[in-house]
Design an enzyme around this catalytic site. Structure first.
Site, PDB file in Angstrom:
ATOM      1  CG  HIS A 140      -1.887   1.079   1.286  1.00  0.00           C
ATOM      2  ND1 HIS A 140      -3.008   1.091   0.495  1.00  0.00           N
ATOM      3  CD2 HIS A 140      -1.925   2.219   1.996  1.00  0.00           C
ATOM      4  CE1 HIS A 140      -3.698   2.187   0.742  1.00  0.00           C
ATOM      5  NE2 HIS A 140      -3.056   2.898   1.646  1.00  0.00           N
ATOM      6  CG  ASP A 162      -1.131   6.088   2.217  1.00  0.00           C
ATOM      7  OD1 ASP A 162      -2.192   5.612   1.766  1.00  0.00           O
ATOM      8  OD2 ASP A 162      -0.713   5.840   3.357  1.00  0.00           O
ATOM      9  CG  ASP A 222      -5.548   3.348   4.448  1.00  0.00           C
ATOM     10  OD1 ASP A 222      -6.077   3.260   5.557  1.00  0.00           O
ATOM     11  OD2 ASP A 222      -4.591   4.114   4.213  1.00  0.00           O
TER      12      ASP A 222
END
Ligand SMILES: [Zn+2]
Length: 1052
Positions: free
Chosen positions: A288, A290, A400
């Site tokens: 993941h 961001d 998320d």
């Protein structure tokens, strides 16, 4: 004869095994101490600092000065480039040779001009493999470059991770040397590691119960709760304990020949297999990243490069390894910054190892983007994946994000997606979401198969604990026997490691643990679909009971988003019409795609929610300025193509209904003037002054209050700016309860538990303080027959003030509050309240392409957990035949409790941006009492009108009013007109049913439409479904909240 004692002392046996692989204790004699063999210093190590993120070719030409290990460098966000000259000893032939690199920061290794691997201590990547087995032919001398970013995986927070970055952090390289890695030691260590974890995890509950205290730092309370159910599997824990103890007995760290015997014991344990009914964990590598959060966008590009090149290295060595990767924007970054790496990725996408997922441009916020923005996330994403990799994604991937709009299932389905993976609702602070695998039914009834990995993480490490949690926390036991296990360092990137793969490989089919398959989203969802007949259905939004401050934090970002969504809507509308009216007009395809992509990028799930650092806010606001500047120019081009040129002033209405509004007109002598203007639906008209049915009247009354009236509503503005009366003149219906004041500003203390920018907690409601200190009392600003306005200023605190202009326009059913706040607070929350004379158990909030209801009471925990909710352009509280709507032009946070409607205005969190929201803010909200339902009262249309200003352009005095499209009944809203992506000159027209009731609608067009086709949200036409065009237009059936798109081929 000596009898070896049989020991039952669990504690000593376990700790003995732990010490045998400890990297702290007994490394002089334990197994861990033998991991590395010989070492050899680098021939030389040089470095230079760069304040910018430069390319390799640029870096290569710089002069490197000698670097001494242990020297510090910095500051934060700079880059230190290293050049290392290596000479591998000839005697290491046949050995596995690594460059060991122990440093702070995040690094990329460059070899022969190509990025080859990431190095990040926090991500457990501290060595670069030079050779798996050194041959004599291999070059023993080479130069390696290391690009070291002066920031950690999680940025550079001062003190805590989410604190504002420390701009002056320094960084060090502690170790850089060549080493021999003993592969046999590595493998045996992994055996020990897994077995010890089985001992610990399987007996965890008994241990903590015995000690009667939570000795569970590494375990969450949630895992503690579930792991206790493992008691019956205790037997497996002891089998692992005795296995591991015997392995220590037979291993001699100094004698690698002894390892085989120990490994055989481990193998025997791991290969004791499961029964057929055992749960299957679908392991998929994941990382993941961001797109911006505690670091700026630019650093994310390098995070992608570092993480993904490392994943490629793992694919080369582990043909079964599958890596899932989302966000088209990140692929596009890598394509432009690391073209060589991108080609490798394309190759591994073909083999099925590198799996693009999600289908969107970025992993966007699930609440705040408009319906059309959400469509564009998929349109840009899916088209990108198709173009670069030859396939679209079949699953939406959003692990998320802070809640999920009830309209998402329909949007997914319209974009060819029936599967959804997320997990964030495991963060709920109040209620436990009841399902792991279920059907999610959206506002219109569309359903998607949804999976929350039961381990509640998208960054597992392939450990025993992850697998046990996955089984134990599955809330659909007996219904769903397959779950995702996403492994790899995440949030800041990093991704999977070889160790994680080695761990999972050992327990593919081991009794006591779930079966572990290296899998893919496709395989997982096929399995879930195959057994889906028992799955439950959840209807409506997936509301996250946490992070509710993100509807309000970083108000300028929210405003930028709303204004740019509106602007691009208008640009597309004007350009589409111009294209149809003027054959020479060039639709700005390339520029519009660029602007849309910028807007979509800022909708990333830590940017539009405002949970990012100041550097990201600056970037985001700059992108909005870019969109506004370029968008304004495109709009003028479009309007120029749409209207014949001349000296008169024309007006463009981008909304699908006729508007009669007061406008500020700039005449030829640059004098500002007001006009009441009538413009047809999606069309243009010259400015022609219309006389209002009733002039606006503003009068100061004897007590100093001001009476405002326009024939529709009558309001009394108190000296302090509050409304003591708001009356709907027809029917003489008062909206404000006796003794109350509407437009009451209120302040709250706003100190959350941890996630500062993210969270507003329920207890803030107990700290309400009305803003009452008047700096300038209500006074008449203008009393024109078309527009009356009243101004006043309040003192919020020593640092902050609010100045407001209350505006009443003729013919307008709502009153506008143009607001300016000078804001310099700390941990405070500013809201405005409207107590109203309405009784209803539910309030209605606009969402993407529709609306939904939420309770105004606090009966159950599910109700009171919604103490702060999100909505788009309006919220409404109605009883039978009367209601009040609260509209806004850039806000998203609302709460309606009992009969008080509250709009959230500004927050003042200090982390991760210490200066969040400080400064001057401008925004507008409006109050609209109405009879009948909000649908019949056109609340929806009024909220559009407030957000989409009529646009002025010069035109010839002969210009006649012209409407391109209109649609009836008004419950169907024509939201978007744009050029079709794949058919130059064709238009895509998107409509939705906004009232929540099935209807047959007619779309009328003043354009020469040749053909009309139904298409999905990706603009793929259904060749079996031509839309029938008659003289009256196109007739279309809509079910409640249905979104429909048409592709129109127009004769230009
Ligand atoms: Zn994230």
């Amino acid at each position: 004869m000596y009898h070896k004692p049989v020991l039952k002392n669990r504690r000593t046996l376990l700790e003995r095994a732990e010490k045998f692989i400890s990297d702290i204790y007994f490394t002089d004699c334990n197994l861990r101490g033998r991991l590395y063999g010989d070492s050899h210093p680098l021939e030389s190590l040089g470095s230079f600092m760069s304040s910018k993120r430069i390319t390799f070719s640029e870096a290569q030409t710089q002069s490197f000065s000698p670097y001494k290990l242990g020297d510090s460098f910095g500051p934060t966000w700079w880059t230190c480039w290293f050049k290392a000259a290596l000479k591998v000893p000839v005697s290491w032939t046949g050995k596995e040779v690594h460059l060991l690199w122990d440093s702070d920061g995040e690094a990329m290794v460059w070899r022969d001009g190509q990025p080859v691997q990431g190095l990040t201590k926090e991500g457990e990547k501290t060595s670069y493999v030079l050779s798996d087995c050194l041959t004599e032919e291999e070059t023993h001398r080479l130069d390696i470059y290391v690009e070291l970013a002066c920031n950690g995986l999680f940025g550079a927070g001062q003190g805590s991770m989410i604190a504002a970055p420390d701009a002056n952090r320094t960084f060090t390289v502690r170790k850089a040397e060549l080493v021999v890695l003993n592969r046999d030691v590595r493998e045996l260590l992994t055996d020990f590691d897994m077995l010890i974890d089985i001992v610990k995890v399987q007996s965890f509950f008994f241990e903590t119960k015995a000690s009667q205290k939570a000795k569970c730092k590494q375990f969450t309370f949630l895992s503690f709760f579930f792991l206790k159910e493992l008691g019956e599997s205790e037997q497996r824990s002891f089998q692992a304990l005795f296995t591991v103890n015997e392995m220590v007995n037979v291993s001699n760290p100094a004698d690698p020949n002894s390892f085989d015997k120990a490994r055989a014991l481990a193998h025997k344990f791991f290969s004791q297999r499961n029964g057929q009914s055992q749960h299957t964990a679908h392991a998929m590598g994941h990382c993941h990243i961001d797109s911006a959060w505690l670091w700026p966008y630019e650093e994310t590009i390098r995070k992608c490069g570092r993480s993904w090149v490392t994943a490629i290295r793992l694919m080369e060595k582990n043909p079964e390894f599958v890596f899932t990767c989302s966000q088209a924007q990140q692929f596009e970054w890598v394509k432009s910054w690391y073209p060589g790496l991108f080609s490798e990725i394309q190759r591994y996408v073909k083999t099925g190892q590198f799996v693009p997922v999600g289908g969107t441009w970025v992993e966007m916020d699930g609440n705040l983007p408009s319906g059309e923005s959400m469509v564009r996330q998929f349109l840009q994403g899916q088209r990108y994946f198709e173009q670069e990799f030859g396939k679209r994604c079949k699953e939406f991937w959003l692990p998320d994000t802070f809640g999920y709009s009830a309209q998402l299932p329909q949007i997914m389905q319209g974009c060819g997606i029936s599967n959804f993976l997320t997990q964030k609702l495991s963060w709920n602070l109040v209620n436990t979401f009841p399902h792991s695998t279920f059907f999610w039914e959206g506002l219109d009834g569309s359903k998607v198969l949804t999976h929350f990995p039961p381990g509640n993480s998208y960054e597992m490490k392939g450990k025993v604990e992850d697998l046990v949690k996955t089984v134990q926390q599955n809330k659909d036991k007996g219904r769903a026997n397959h779950s995702a296990v996403l492994f790899g360092f995440g949030d800041g990137g990093g991704g999977p490691t070889q160790l994680m793969l080695d761990r999972l490989r050992r327990v593919q089919d081991t009794d006591g643990l779930p079966k572990v398959h290296m899998s893919s989203p496709d395989k997982l969802f096929s399995q879930l679909w195959a057994d889906s007949h028992l799955l439950c259905t959840w209807t409506g939004e997936l509301f996250l009971e946490l992070h509710n401050g993100t509807y309000t934090t970083q108000a300028q970002i929210k405003r930028g988003n709303r204004q740019c969504e509106t602007l691009l809507h208008d640009v597309e509308m004007a350009s589409s019409l111009a294209m149809c009216r003027d054959p020479t007009f060039q639709y700005p395809v390339v520029k519009l795609q660029e602007l849309w992509r910028l807007l979509l990028l800022n909708q990333f799930h830590d940017v539009i929610p405002g949970s990012c650092i100041e550097m990201v806010v600056e970037d985001a606001l700059r992108y909005y300025e870019d969109i506004k500047r370029a968008g304004a120019a495109l709009l003028q081009d479009g309007l120029g193509g749409l209207m014949s040129k001349g000296e008169a002033t024309g007006v463009f209405n981008s909304l699908p209904w006729e508007r009669l509004e007061v406008l500020q007109i700039q005449d030829g002598h640059s004098k500002h003037d007001l006009a009441l203007v009538r413009v047809p639906s999606i069309g243009v008209a010259p400015v022609q002054h219309t006389k209002p049915a009733t002039p606006v009247c503003v009068a100061v009354q004897a007590d100093g209050s001001v009476l405002m009236e326009n024939g529709i509503v009558r309001a009394v503005v108190n000296k302090d700016g509050t409304l003591t009366s708001l009356c709907l003149i027809s029917g003489n219906r008062e909206a404000i309860p006796d003794g109350c004041g509407g437009n009451q500003f209120v302040m709250f203390d706003d100190v959350p538990l941890y996630w500062d920018a993210w969270d507003v907690m329920d207890y803030h409601l107990q700290t309400r303080k009305p803003v009452v200190e008047v700096l300038r009392s209500a006074h008449v600003l203008s009393s024109h027959e078309l527009r009356g306005s009243v101004g006043f200023t309040l003192r919020i605190s020593d640092e902050s003030t609010v100045t407001q202009e209350i505006v009443m326009d003729s013919m307008c059913p709502y009153i506008k509050f143009n607001t300016q706040v000078d804001w310099a607070e700390s941990h405070k929350f500013l809201k405005v309240e409207f107590p109203v004379r309405v009784r209803s158990p539910n309030a209605t909030y606009e969402i993407q392409f529709g609306h939904l209801q939420r309770p105004t009471h606090r009966n159950t925990s599910w109700d009171w957990a919604k103490f702060e909710v999100w909505g788009h352009k309006w919220a409404d509280l109605s009883e039978h035949n009367f209601g009040v709507a609260l509209l806004n032009d850039c806000k998203y946070g609302y709460s309606v409790h009992k009969n008080t409607m509250t709009l959230s205005l500004l927050r003042a969190p200090k982390a991760p941006d210490a200066n969040a929201d400080m400064g001057t803010h401008n925004f507008t909200y409006a109050i609209m009492p109405h009879t009948g339902s909000f649908q019949d009262a056109a609340v929806i249309q009024c909220a559009y009108n407030l957000n989409y200003p009529l646009r002025l352009a010069s035109c010839s005095p002969e210009t006649a009013p012209w409407s391109a499209f209109s649609i009836s009944p008004s419950s169907v809203i024509l939201e978007t007109v744009k050029q079709a992506e794949d058919k130059k000159g064709a238009l895509v027209v998107r409509m939705y049913e906004a009232h929540g009731g099935g209807v047959t609608a007619t779309l009328r067009m003043m354009l020469p439409v040749k053909e009309a086709w139904h298409c999905n949200l990706l603009e793929q036409i259904d060749t079996t479904k031509p839309a029938h065009v008659t003289e009256d237009g196109i007739t279309l059936d809509f079910s409640p909240f249905q979104v429909r798109s048409l592709l129109l081929v127009v004769n230009a």
